[in-house]
Design a protein around this motif. Sequence first.
Motif, PDB file in Angstrom:
ATOM      1  N   VAL A 587       0.839  -1.206   0.000  1.00 36.31           N
ATOM      2  CA  VAL A 587       0.000   0.000   0.000  1.00 36.31           C
ATOM      3  C   VAL A 587       0.867   1.247   0.000  1.00 36.31           C
ATOM      4  O   VAL A 587       0.612   2.212  -0.741  1.00 36.31           O
ATOM      5  CB  VAL A 587      -0.946  -0.008   1.218  1.00 36.31           C
ATOM      6  CG1 VAL A 587      -1.732   1.294   1.301  1.00 36.31           C
ATOM      7  CG2 VAL A 587      -1.890  -1.208   1.146  1.00 36.31           C
ATOM      8  N   GLU A 588       1.927   1.220   0.828  1.00 37.36           N
ATOM      9  CA  GLU A 588       2.822   2.387   0.897  1.00 37.36           C
ATOM     10  C   GLU A 588       3.525   2.620  -0.434  1.00 37.36           C
ATOM     11  O   GLU A 588       3.625   3.760  -0.911  1.00 37.36           O
ATOM     12  CB  GLU A 588       3.861   2.183   2.006  1.00 37.36           C
ATOM     13  CG  GLU A 588       4.759   3.408   2.185  1.00 37.36           C
ATOM     14  CD  GLU A 588       5.727   3.247   3.340  1.00 37.36           C
ATOM     15  OE1 GLU A 588       5.791   4.146   4.186  1.00 37.36           O
ATOM     16  OE2 GLU A 588       6.433   2.206   3.370  1.00 37.36           O
ATOM     17  N   GLN A 590       2.510   1.791  -3.447  1.00 37.67           N
ATOM     18  CA  GLN A 590       1.576   2.304  -4.438  1.00 37.67           C
ATOM     19  C   GLN A 590       1.259   3.773  -4.204  1.00 37.67           C
ATOM     20  O   GLN A 590       1.126   4.566  -5.151  1.00 37.67           O
ATOM     21  CB  GLN A 590       0.278   1.474  -4.427  1.00 37.67           C
ATOM     22  CG  GLN A 590       0.438   0.041  -4.880  1.00 37.67           C
ATOM     23  CD  GLN A 590       1.046  -0.070  -6.269  1.00 37.67           C
ATOM     24  OE1 GLN A 590       0.619   0.581  -7.210  1.00 37.67           O
ATOM     25  NE2 GLN A 590       2.072  -0.894  -6.382  1.00 37.67           N
ATOM     26  N   HIS A 591       1.170   4.164  -2.938  1.00 41.41           N
ATOM     27  CA  HIS A 591       0.895   5.573  -2.620  1.00 41.41           C
ATOM     28  C   HIS A 591       2.083   6.450  -3.014  1.00 41.41           C
ATOM     29  O   HIS A 591       1.892   7.558  -3.574  1.00 41.41           O
ATOM     30  CB  HIS A 591       0.602   5.723  -1.128  1.00 41.41           C
ATOM     31  CG  HIS A 591       0.184   7.119  -0.760  1.00 41.41           C
ATOM     32  ND1 HIS A 591      -0.947   7.720  -1.282  1.00 41.41           N
ATOM     33  CD2 HIS A 591       0.764   8.046   0.058  1.00 41.41           C
ATOM     34  CE1 HIS A 591      -1.048   8.954  -0.803  1.00 41.41           C
ATOM     35  NE2 HIS A 591      -0.030   9.172   0.014  1.00 41.41           N
ATOM     36  N   LYS A 594       1.989   7.048  -6.725  1.00 39.92           N
ATOM     37  CA  LYS A 594       0.974   8.029  -7.125  1.00 39.92           C
ATOM     38  C   LYS A 594       1.457   9.453  -6.887  1.00 39.92           C
ATOM     39  O   LYS A 594       1.278  10.338  -7.733  1.00 39.92           O
ATOM     40  CB  LYS A 594      -0.315   7.778  -6.350  1.00 39.92           C
ATOM     41  CG  LYS A 594      -1.087   6.547  -6.787  1.00 39.92           C
ATOM     42  CD  LYS A 594      -2.364   6.391  -5.979  1.00 39.92           C
ATOM     43  CE  LYS A 594      -3.126   5.138  -6.413  1.00 39.92           C
ATOM     44  NZ  LYS A 594      -4.355   4.928  -5.604  1.00 39.92           N
ATOM     45  N   LEU A 610       3.892  14.407   1.561  1.00 41.00           N
ATOM     46  CA  LEU A 610       3.885  13.182   2.362  1.00 41.00           C
ATOM     47  C   LEU A 610       4.204  13.454   3.832  1.00 41.00           C
ATOM     48  O   LEU A 610       4.116  12.548   4.671  1.00 41.00           O
ATOM     49  CB  LEU A 610       4.900  12.182   1.794  1.00 41.00           C
ATOM     50  CG  LEU A 610       4.561  11.606   0.417  1.00 41.00           C
ATOM     51  CD1 LEU A 610       5.782  10.913  -0.186  1.00 41.00           C
ATOM     52  CD2 LEU A 610       3.402  10.624   0.510  1.00 41.00           C
TER      53      LEU A 610
END
Length: 632
Positions: A587-588, A590-591, A594, A610
């Motif tokens: 998840v990290e 992929q974030h 983005k 961030l």
Amino acid sequence: MDEKIFRLSIKNSHERCKKWGINVDQVYSRKILNEVELQKKIAINRELIVTSASYMEMLTEVTKEHEFFALLTDGEGCILNSIGNEKILSEAFAMKMVPGAFMDEKDMGTNAMSMVIRDKTPIKILGKDHFVKAYHKWGCCAAPIRDENKKIIGVLDLTGYAKHIQSHTLGMVMAAAAAIEDIMMTKQSNRLQDVTNKHIKTIFDQIPVALILSDVDGKIKMCNKKGLHMFGSRENKLKTSEMSELIEDWEEIRKSIYIGESVSQEVNIYALRNSFKCNLTAIPIYNSEEDVIEIVYTFEEIGKNSVKSKKAAQNCRAFYTFDKIIGEDENFLKIVEYAKKISDSKSTILIMGESGTGKEVFAQSIHNYSSRIDGPFVALNCGAIPKQLIEAELFGYEDGAFTGAKKGGNIGNFEMADGGTIFLDEIGEMPIEMQTRLLRVVQEGTITRIGSSKPISVDIRIIAATNRDLKKEVEKGNFRKDLYYRLNVLPIYLPPLRQRKSDILLLAKHFFKSIGKRLNKPDIKIPEQYINNMLSHDWPGNIRELENVIELVINTESIPTHYFREECCDMEPFIELKTEYLNLDYVEKQHLIKVLKKYRANITHCSQVLNITRNTLYNKIKKYNIDVTQFL
């Protein structure tokens, strides 16, 4: 060969035979290929065998009075063929001098063939010059057969009883070997020339303008596909073989070419489609003596394809090709092969099948597989255009043809498709009054714009498609019978997905991959228990429905049960995500991707958004092995 040199050569060969462990009492070659290995040898040397056969027969025919046989070996000494007198040949076969046996020095001692391979020169061996005693009764004359690089590719040998060997026997063998060499080299040269010509023709055909090559007297030597399309007949042949019969005032052009001038001018062309104007460029080709030997002509038709037409056709391109069609079902693959086979035909094609079976995909693939690939592909859904507009869409209109007509008029789909393909989807929806006009286009190859009485010739390939049963529509009076038979010259029926069950998973995997990539979504694995449900579903919307369902699954990570038959509705509502997509690292990562993508890898901006330090961001990029250059 000088006698002293010859004797020394034989002596040295005998010494080597002893070192090889050759026994003078040996009868058979120490190396004989099995049937499989021999067939491979024969396949490799097939041309040598075929070319040599007639010369071997000639040698044995000339010497038949004294019982000779001819042998052909490859460059390693392996016997490839044997022809000759039956009596002496049976003796040779008893000694296993048969195809597959090696006659080189290591395997059969000193003999004419081994000496040729070793010393690379013609030779005559008699009696005790042979190392093994079994050959002392024979005399052998052999000569090498070389390729264009002087490499020995074979040995021709004539063997008989030693007492019958004459002074001219070796000369005959040498002459035959030389003749075989010449023929082999000529064949090779012809093959290379043929390959070169094919390369030139292939390149010639890919050039998107009409090209013709002629000699200085105007005799046409070559014409590319574009030229055949512009000047050819229905049999893909030029109407004439003389440039003077094709171009008006060709003699004036030839005069300019003779004095070394290139020509660029507007000319009148006479072709199957009547007279029309072209921009012509003619360029001379010279030989090494600077003499004009050929002329290359390029043609671009003018007047017919206006700037407006060209602009309109720029977006009329077919993107699908047969290699993008997914399927392994045996019957479906036969349909694909049939479609390829008829792609280059000028006859109309009618593609039938339920909605979602891929009719336009096939139409585009056919266009791209044909010689019209460089032309436009114009698609029109006959059921999506109001009745009052379909005529203008198909045939175009002149300035002031009706209230609201565009100033200057407008070209229709048929003109836009000139030189290419028009795809009439849902042809069964076409109004009956328009079917009469379409029939004229199919029959005569001409259209007439609204508001004009002037016919316009169009060169198009018509592909129609329908999900209706046109035979029934004809019976009901909804579709013209004569038009149906004109369109249904080359029928293609695309089966529904329920009739090609074996392709469902294949298509599903393809869509999961392609749609997931397009939507930047993770891979989704369908649990094993759901696969049978997918296979048992009828898929009334066929491939289109399958694609839409998979896009829904990718977006929502679930699949509604109403997409399946009642007996399939016991499915769980969610498709499992792969385990790796459930952990926090994924998840990290992929974030981060983005954010980096949004701010084009600007580290300062990304770290601020961030709420972490630049160093921390660098460490995370390194940890997840993210290539930031792709976002710059």
